[in-house]
Design a protein around this motif. Sequence first.
Motif, PDB file in Angstrom:
ATOM      1  N   ARG A  30     -11.931  -3.872  -2.410  1.00 28.77           N
ATOM      2  CA  ARG A  30     -11.429  -4.256  -3.737  1.00 28.77           C
ATOM      3  C   ARG A  30      -9.920  -4.102  -3.897  1.00 28.77           C
ATOM      4  O   ARG A  30      -9.310  -4.800  -4.700  1.00 28.77           O
ATOM      5  N   PHE A  31      -9.317  -3.168  -3.183  1.00 27.49           N
ATOM      6  CA  PHE A  31      -7.892  -2.880  -3.363  1.00 27.49           C
ATOM      7  C   PHE A  31      -7.063  -3.813  -2.494  1.00 27.49           C
ATOM      8  O   PHE A  31      -6.537  -3.438  -1.458  1.00 27.49           O
ATOM      9  N   THR A  32      -6.923  -5.059  -2.934  1.00 32.12           N
ATOM     10  CA  THR A  32      -6.224  -6.058  -2.128  1.00 32.12           C
ATOM     11  C   THR A  32      -4.899  -6.506  -2.734  1.00 32.12           C
ATOM     12  O   THR A  32      -4.137  -7.197  -2.067  1.00 32.12           O
ATOM     13  N   ALA A  33      -4.618  -6.118  -3.957  1.00 30.13           N
ATOM     14  CA  ALA A  33      -3.353  -6.502  -4.591  1.00 30.13           C
ATOM     15  C   ALA A  33      -2.198  -5.754  -3.922  1.00 30.13           C
ATOM     16  O   ALA A  33      -2.391  -4.712  -3.295  1.00 30.13           O
ATOM     17  N   ALA A  34      -0.993  -6.275  -4.080  1.00 29.36           N
ATOM     18  CA  ALA A  34       0.186  -5.640  -3.480  1.00 29.36           C
ATOM     19  C   ALA A  34       0.406  -4.240  -4.042  1.00 29.36           C
ATOM     20  O   ALA A  34       0.834  -3.337  -3.331  1.00 29.36           O
ATOM     21  N   GLN A  35       0.091  -4.059  -5.325  1.00 30.72           N
ATOM     22  CA  GLN A  35       0.190  -2.755  -5.975  1.00 30.72           C
ATOM     23  C   GLN A  35      -1.082  -2.542  -6.769  1.00 30.72           C
ATOM     24  O   GLN A  35      -1.403  -3.338  -7.646  1.00 30.72           O
ATOM     25  N   GLY A  62      -0.753   1.669   2.968  1.00 30.45           N
ATOM     26  CA  GLY A  62       0.483   1.655   3.738  1.00 30.45           C
ATOM     27  C   GLY A  62       0.389   0.803   4.987  1.00 30.45           C
ATOM     28  O   GLY A  62       1.328   0.069   5.327  1.00 30.45           O
ATOM     29  N   ARG A  63      -0.748   0.882   5.675  1.00 32.26           N
ATOM     30  CA  ARG A  63      -0.940   0.073   6.885  1.00 32.26           C
ATOM     31  C   ARG A  63      -0.904  -1.415   6.579  1.00 32.26           C
ATOM     32  O   ARG A  63      -0.562  -2.223   7.436  1.00 32.26           O
ATOM     33  N   ASN A  64      -1.269  -1.770   5.354  1.00 32.20           N
ATOM     34  CA  ASN A  64      -1.344  -3.180   4.968  1.00 32.20           C
ATOM     35  C   ASN A  64      -0.198  -3.614   4.061  1.00 32.20           C
ATOM     36  O   ASN A  64      -0.271  -4.669   3.432  1.00 32.20           O
ATOM     37  N   GLY A  65       0.850  -2.803   3.980  1.00 30.05           N
ATOM     38  CA  GLY A  65       2.018  -3.171   3.194  1.00 30.05           C
ATOM     39  C   GLY A  65       1.787  -3.186   1.698  1.00 30.05           C
ATOM     40  O   GLY A  65       2.456  -3.904   0.970  1.00 30.05           O
ATOM     41  N   ARG A  66       0.807  -2.408   1.241  1.00 33.13           N
ATOM     42  CA  ARG A  66       0.501  -2.342  -0.193  1.00 33.13           C
ATOM     43  C   ARG A  66       0.844  -0.955  -0.722  1.00 33.13           C
ATOM     44  O   ARG A  66       1.054  -0.026   0.032  1.00 33.13           O
TER      45      ARG A  66
END
Length: 93
Positions: A30-35, A62-66
Motif C-alpha cells: 500500500r505504501f507506494t506514494a513518494a511520501q 529508503g530503498r525505493n526512494g520514498r
Amino acid sequence: MIACEGSRCTMQGPITLDNVVSLLGEGNERFTAAQVTVDLAAVTEVDSSALSLLLEWRREAGRNGRAIRFLNLPANLKSLAQLYGVTEFIGEA
C-alpha cells in the motif's frame, strides 16, 4: 488493518508478533506514494515487533526512494523506541 487514501494511511488494531508479518506485506503493497504518512492513532496494542515493523517500513521506503513518516505513536511504542535507542528513526512528524 491498514487503510489508505492517497498518501495518508491509517492503522487500526494491534501490531504484535501475531500479525506483524501480514502487516509488513500489506504496508509494502500500500505504501507506494513518494511520501507516505501513517497514522497510528487507532492502534490498540503493540509489542517490540511493532517497532521492528516501523523500522523495516522506513528501510523499505529508503530503498525505493520514498519517504515515510509516522503520526500519533502510542505511548508504549514511544517508550519502546526510547528503550532501544531508535526514537530518531521512528519519531513523529
